[in-house]
Scaffold this active site. Structure first.
Site, PDB file in Angstrom:
ATOM      1  N   GLY A 237       3.001  -2.974 -13.573  1.00 43.17           N
ATOM      2  CA  GLY A 237       2.825  -2.813 -12.132  1.00 43.17           C
ATOM      3  C   GLY A 237       1.420  -3.167 -11.663  1.00 43.17           C
ATOM      4  O   GLY A 237       0.524  -3.433 -12.466  1.00 43.17           O
ATOM      5  N   HIS A 238       1.239  -3.140 -10.349  1.00 45.95           N
ATOM      6  CA  HIS A 238      -0.062  -3.542  -9.800  1.00 45.95           C
ATOM      7  C   HIS A 238      -1.168  -2.549 -10.156  1.00 45.95           C
ATOM      8  O   HIS A 238      -0.938  -1.364 -10.269  1.00 45.95           O
ATOM      9  CB  HIS A 238       0.005  -3.791  -8.289  1.00 45.95           C
ATOM     10  CG  HIS A 238       0.507  -2.663  -7.458  1.00 45.95           C
ATOM     11  ND1 HIS A 238       0.683  -2.785  -6.110  1.00 45.95           N
ATOM     12  CD2 HIS A 238       0.898  -1.401  -7.762  1.00 45.95           C
ATOM     13  CE1 HIS A 238       1.150  -1.652  -5.627  1.00 45.95           C
ATOM     14  NE2 HIS A 238       1.278  -0.804  -6.600  1.00 45.95           N
ATOM     15  N   ASN A 239      -2.360  -3.117 -10.354  1.00 43.53           N
ATOM     16  CA  ASN A 239      -3.575  -2.336 -10.636  1.00 43.53           C
ATOM     17  C   ASN A 239      -3.586  -1.684 -12.005  1.00 43.53           C
ATOM     18  O   ASN A 239      -4.496  -0.902 -12.310  1.00 43.53           O
ATOM     19  CB  ASN A 239      -3.798  -1.244  -9.581  1.00 43.53           C
ATOM     20  CG  ASN A 239      -3.653  -1.754  -8.174  1.00 43.53           C
ATOM     21  OD1 ASN A 239      -4.131  -2.834  -7.859  1.00 43.53           O
ATOM     22  ND2 ASN A 239      -2.970  -1.013  -7.334  1.00 43.53           N
TER      23      ASN A 239
END
Lengths: 354, 354, 354
Positions: A237-239
């Site tokens: 996922g993002h980050n």
């Protein structure tokens, strides 16, 4: 395949050779299948009896297994690691000739040493490393930076602006830099997209398995550090940040903003929830769910065992009632404690009486 | 990136501006990273101490945090939603120039406003919406209908006859309309394929994450209603219906003929079995398995916690014996009840005696 | 679509026809939706009441439901299997005209009867079967063998040297033959790749769902036997063997070197760990984890139920303390046994006294 003599092997890779130094090997194989021009390995002395029947030309093994080996052997402290190096030597990666296929659509400069496959699309302002190989059907967005000696198999997609380090190996179907899953909710329940303006930054010596996806960051970057190995069908996922030399098996899911330390291993099908931190040197077992930060190195598990269906039906139906089970135990303990007190009192009485 | 003045922001998006109305912002950023020409947000007053050190040009926040904010701020009831709108404004989607790339193979009429990337293949009888953008390597089957302003990133595959609504955002590696998993079994165990003659119908304003797959229906259609947001690596089986404005996180699997209501949320890695119905406004937690219909709104969970490996070994081995544990509790209760009766009787006797 | 008369149907497929032999049908449909020129089926007499309102031209059903059927019917021992055959007849696969699309890059001979789509890339030394159809964007490596009548939908990737049997159906996004996940670890924690020199060998009549990945073997081959059906988003690790006519639902993960028998079924989201053996005719339920070999046919389950969130919170918190719960039950049993002994002794005393 070229043949290599055993004395050449130990000259390059070290280890102690016992047996015919001039024997040539051409390939690696299992102990069961290896023939006289193949080399095998025994990593675990527990399986030593497999040596007896081997027809291998040579076996890589540890000191403990030397006496049991009926053929030539190379003694190493780490037979499996040694085997990996021999296998790499005997199986050099098949390199396509450099050049840009006439059906490729390329808007950035390509080094002469690179190989760009059929139908590849490379956007503007990309930097393509020396000797990189981009397989047929890959789509490389604008501004992407791809390190030297990177190998992209067919049909990989890299969105605009992502950075991939040197010697990356990226398998088919991988998607790097798609938008993270970020939305704000309106009062009546519909969703407003948060533009994902971060990128993906991938270090050197990273391998990424088929159909794995790594989302770009929302505001900052998603980061995969040097030496990370990702198997197939993983979702990052993002980050997220994954520390150096961590290795994740197939089908793992890592939710947004989770941070994994260095040298972690994650078993297949594990799920790591978002916004948590996992220390260095943590091993997560297969099919385990991580819902909280893990501050200390160690092994963590949560896999649920299976059993024959009828037994499962009986046993797992209680999962919905564990709390009342616990209550009943507490009640039993209280009642029993009272009974024991009474019994104690009456036996005291009995002792006093005479 | 163009600069926007804070008074322009509140003029367009509402909210109350406190501080320098003429300050220009160019980008969104986190409170920690934002500089003087960037705007940030504070959605949760709990993290208010992050405001103290911010160097942001302005912060979007709720009334409760105004006094704690050392810089300009925009006050909104829903700071995160407001932030989403500002972020969209400052980050317009990068639109490729309209036109059909010379390497595309197109058998249907393309509106002049659409952009068709390198190597795209569009079959016959397709209807491509105005201003739609189809990335390199996409394959659009015959008879597909694609709404206005749809954005297909690179390497998306849409099978014949599927309908996609307006303003769709479909990420790379998505496959829409592959055959559902339908077979009849012959007596000796082999399988006969059931032709999947339904289609996939996707509403407006739907976003679909990388490598997600949505199968076509067996006899009727698989339906994704307006405003649904699907993250990466989701599997949607045949004949599934997902209600409007539902949002599903990564790696969710939905088996055939399941029906989700509107405004549902499903956490990452959850699995929803087939032929069941889930009401509107249901939230399924991450890593939860849904085996039965859920007729009422609410939150439902089934995630299994993990722990340190040795503790897990000791605890989870009992899962295979929960039923006998329950039996033993019942036996204890019966025995204890009998003892209590006897004890009661004897104490009654004792009371009577004197 | 061509019309078929009911007497033609039973002439070709068997079964007993009751009603208007000359009635023509053009398509299959559900009992609820079927019109007078469509044929439906009733597989389970339990749902017999659905027959009452059907407007279908005919229904395929078992003997038990004949009397309840208000329209023409075909009686069969296996109505669903019969329906599958009728559906296949009425829905022949849409075959593109043979030939090689001008945008394809092909380095191997293609039989005249085969159809090679736009942008396809086929490496050297491949063998492409008669009447095979390769969809747009597929990449077929060097030395691949593809059986007769194989159907590859768009954007499939097959690595060098893999073998695919006759009549294969492979959906979009599938990746066959990517490297297995094999690394040896160096002392400081980094990983050395083990070259994956095995291949993938897939039998005849295999169907593979969208975005499924099948890795090549490390030293030997990954093998998928005849008649296997794989749904979408399945991960098959290196050296796995799946026995004939097994069927695996979506999102299943199978770790390296696992062996499944013939005629097994695996439910969606199940995970099978590596280096284990599963017998023939084993059914693994959805969302079940298999951690050990299964030597006997039967059904095996391990799925964890979900419930309303507050109840889940209360119940599942005990999972981390099952072992102490078991200890407390043991303690209660010991204490109670002692009390019962004492009580027995004193009642014996009481009996003796008078």
């Amino acid at each position: 395949m070229a043949a290599v003599r055993l004395d050449e092997v130990v000259a390059r890779l070290g280890g102690r050779l016992i047996g015919d130094a001039g024997r040539s090997i051409r390939q690696v194989a299992t102990l069961e299948r290896a023939g006289p021009d193949e080399i095998s390995f025994l990593a675990n002395p527990k399986y030593q009896e497999k040596l007896f029947a081997t027809r291998a030309g040579a076996v890589i093994l540890s000191e403990a297994s030397v006496d049991a080996c009926p053929v030539a052997c190379i003694v190493s402290d780490q037979p499996y690691l040694y085997f990996a190096r021999v296998a790499q030597w005997l199986n050099p990666v098949n390199t396509p000739p450099p050049g840009v296929h006439p059906t490729a659509s390329v808007e950035s400069p390509i080094p002469e040493s690179a190989s760009i496959g059929a139908g590849v699309r490379i956007g503007p302002d990309a930097v393509i490393g020396a000797r990189s190989r981009i397989g047929p059907g890959c789509v490389i967005g604008g501004g992407v930076v791809l390190g030297d000696d990177a190998l992209l198999h067919a049909n990989v997609t890299i969105y605009d602006g992502c950075h991939i380090g040197a010697r990356a190996i990226i398998h088919s179907g991988v998607v790097i830099g798609a938008d993270g899953f970020g939305f704000a909710r309106e009062q009546h329940g519909s969703w407003v997209k948060i533009p994902q303006i971060g990128s993906v930054v991938i270090g050197d010596d990273v391998e990424i398995g088929a159909n794995t996806t790594i989302d770009r960051g929302a505001l900052e970057d998603t980061v995969i550090e040097n030496g990370v190995k990702l198997d197939n069908q993983i979702q990052v996922g993002h980050n997220v940040r994954i520390g150096a030399d961590s290795a994740l098996a197939g089908c793992v899911g890592i939710a947004g903003s989770a941070r994994l330390g260095s040298r972690c291993t994650v078993g297949g099908g594990a799920v790591i929830l978002g916004h948590l931190s996992i220390a260095d040197d943590v091993n997560i077992s297969a099919a385990t769910l991580v819902t909280k930060s893990i501050p200390d190195a160690g092994t963590y598990s949560g896999a649920v065992p299976s059993q024959e269906h009828a037994a499962w039906l009986k046993n797992f139906s209680h999962l919905r009632h564990l709390d009342s089970m616990a209550d009943r135990i507490r009640t039993l303990e209280a009642q029993l404690a009272r009974l024991l007190e009474i019994q104690q009192a009456s036996s005291n009485d009995a002792e006093k009486k005479p």
